[in-house]
Design a protein around this motif. Sequence first.
Motif, short mmCIF file in Angstrom:
data_model
loop_
_atom_site.label_atom_id
_atom_site.label_comp_id
_atom_site.label_asym_id
_atom_site.label_seq_id
_atom_site.Cartn_x
_atom_site.Cartn_y
_atom_site.Cartn_z
N TYR A 204 112.13 70.82 -14.78
CA TYR A 204 111.85 69.39 -14.95
C TYR A 204 110.67 68.94 -14.09
O TYR A 204 110.00 67.96 -14.42
CB TYR A 204 113.09 68.53 -14.69
N ARG A 206 108.07 70.83 -13.77
CA ARG A 206 106.96 71.21 -14.64
C ARG A 206 106.77 70.18 -15.76
O ARG A 206 105.65 69.82 -16.12
CB ARG A 206 107.21 72.60 -15.23
N THR A 207 107.91 69.68 -16.29
CA THR A 207 107.82 68.63 -17.32
C THR A 207 107.07 67.42 -16.77
O THR A 207 106.20 66.85 -17.43
CB THR A 207 109.22 68.19 -17.77
N LYS A 209 104.91 67.33 -14.40
CA LYS A 209 103.48 67.64 -14.28
C LYS A 209 102.81 67.59 -15.65
O LYS A 209 101.68 67.12 -15.79
CB LYS A 209 103.29 69.03 -13.69
N ALA A 210 103.54 68.07 -16.67
CA ALA A 210 102.96 68.08 -18.01
C ALA A 210 102.77 66.67 -18.55
O ALA A 210 101.97 66.44 -19.44
CB ALA A 210 103.85 68.89 -18.96
N LYS A 211 103.53 65.71 -17.99
CA LYS A 211 103.35 64.31 -18.39
C LYS A 211 102.07 63.74 -17.82
O LYS A 211 101.62 62.68 -18.22
CB LYS A 211 104.50 63.46 -17.85
N GLY A 212 101.52 64.42 -16.80
CA GLY A 212 100.31 63.92 -16.18
C GLY A 212 100.55 63.29 -14.82
O GLY A 212 99.70 62.57 -14.32
N ALA A 213 101.72 63.55 -14.23
CA ALA A 213 101.98 63.00 -12.90
C ALA A 213 101.26 63.85 -11.86
O ALA A 213 101.21 65.07 -11.98
CB ALA A 213 103.47 62.99 -12.63
N LEU A 214 100.72 63.18 -10.84
CA LEU A 214 100.05 63.92 -9.77
C LEU A 214 101.10 64.47 -8.80
O LEU A 214 102.24 64.02 -8.78
CB LEU A 214 99.07 63.02 -9.04
N ARG A 217 103.45 62.20 -6.67
CA ARG A 217 104.47 61.52 -7.45
C ARG A 217 105.56 62.50 -7.86
O ARG A 217 106.75 62.19 -7.83
CB ARG A 217 103.80 60.92 -8.69
#
Lengths: 309, 331
Positions: A204, A206-207, A209-214, A217
Amino acid sequence: MWKFIGKRILLMIPIIIGVSLLVFTILYFTPGSPGEILAGANPQKEVVDQINHELGFDRPYHVRFFEFLKGVVQLDFGDSYTSRQPVIGEILSRFPRTLTLAFCSMIVTAILGISIGILSAVKQYSFIDYASTVVSMFFSSMPSFWIGMMLLLLIAMNNPWFPINGVKTWRGYILPVIAISLCNAAPLMRLTRSTMLETIRSDYVRTAKAKGALEKRVIWKHAFKNALLPVVTNIGNNFRALLGGSVITETVFVIPGVGSYVVEAIRNKNVPSVMGATLFLSVTFLVVILAVDVLYAYIDPRIKAKYTK
Amino acid sequence: MSEKLLEIKNLHVMYHTDLEDVYAVNGVNLSMKTGETLGLVGETGAGKTTLALSILRLLPDRTGRITEGEILYNGENLLEKDKHTMATIRGKEISMIFQDPMTALNPTQTVGQQIYEALMLHNNANLSKKELWERVDSCLEMVGIPAARRKEYPHQFSGGMKQRVVIAIALCCEPKLLLADEPTTALDVTIQAQVLMMMKNLRDRLGTSMILITHDLGVVAQVCDNVGVMYAGEVIEYGTLQDIFKSDKHHPYTEGLFGSIPKLDEETERLAPIDGLMPDPTQKIVGCSFAPRCPYAMDRCHTEKPGSCNDNGHQIKCFRYTDETAMEVSS
């Protein structure tokens, strides 16, 4: 949730009766009597018997136990054998010091342990990580009384601003809190590091990060809360142990807290004080455990779901 | 602007650990156009997931390393982007659906919050909180989950529903490219079909290009336009759906792959698997990676790497087709 808390509070009653029975029985079977201790050196048997009779110590086991229970219901633990003062008053006058020490230590431990733990997990295999590992190994291996003595020797002896003993002002708490916190923060930091490493690698995260969270965060919003459960357990355990009286630290810094009170009472065969303190501490322990369990529910919705079932 | 949405050139990825180096992707070349759906098939360990993670630069920090190659997205090399630019691309331009819905969602946040986060991170239109939550609701409805369930936590959803949430997260910002990494593998067959149909519909509605990673050839046949077959970190055959399913010319591995699917109209006692195992990924491969298992292997297959033969876009990496004489000898 309230139902869960209510159930747990009701469960405390049998636990406390069990604890009382166990401690009372152990005290009953240990050799010696308060009379022998209070009568001074080379006492005559009549004097000893008379003191024991006055204290009610010569009555049968079951009579004394039920009298004790009767007192508990009325929140009266009897009078201390040595000071002849009500036990409850003696405990309550000492408890704030223990509580302050435990609470401050817990806060400092949590801040040190969690922040350094997270930092060294996020910067795994960096200089910070290695340095904090070495330092935490050192403090894990050193007993708190040794650290306490070193602090007294190196800081308090040279610096009159810190009192050598006692807690008459808030300054007296600083060194003991540091001594306890360093010892407890070291293992907490290791624990935080390893649970953080585990969550950072989870799917999760990784999920997220894949959303674009730095990264920042991701660490605070996603990894931290999930890594918190074992950390909270550890802090709760520490706090409980500290409430039970960090006897050694209290002795080193000459703090009249609950821990030293119990040890003194056991040595003097002071049954009401031992029982009173035991009971008092059991209740605080149970409350802390309950608080930790309630905290779990706020961290992890899965646990909350279990409670409300 | 390039016509190609995504172009991967000679990509090499390795995992470097204290114990060993694993060569996961070895020289992949792929390209896809806007609106296209590309299927990547191959057995476990062929490097499909690594390839997808490389595109988003989500390889494990310490171990995964892209050693060579370029990944061009709209003509720009993603490997040269800094962290912040990458973060604006992830989720907004390119997003990903992960293999295991059971672990892909954060157990301590409501599904609504998790979709909201993706929308909030790419909120270029400066929508208000209320508008964003309305988007969350419509995203949930889009994947067939009642909006009222947004306040629930992942553990309250079944596996298929969780995968729908994962899909909602991936699609809520309407990305141009969707990387779907075995989106149906962890689900049971009835749910697989549902989720797949839904993905197909959403793709058509939103006009998203898609890379679908799977080892299920049936899924490929239903959804994809083009197919790449991966083996030991290489794309050994690439072509249109027609090329892969109907053409006579195939890489020996693809033949084996199709050969190992049981057929309904033939009476067979046993399946016909490909003999042997995938080569050890910790060793660098000399020659053709499939040679040790290949029934047509020649001497040169063990020492030389075959180039790619290109037959109207149908590419096969095998000496049987790059060298016509060799083919005659072997047949």
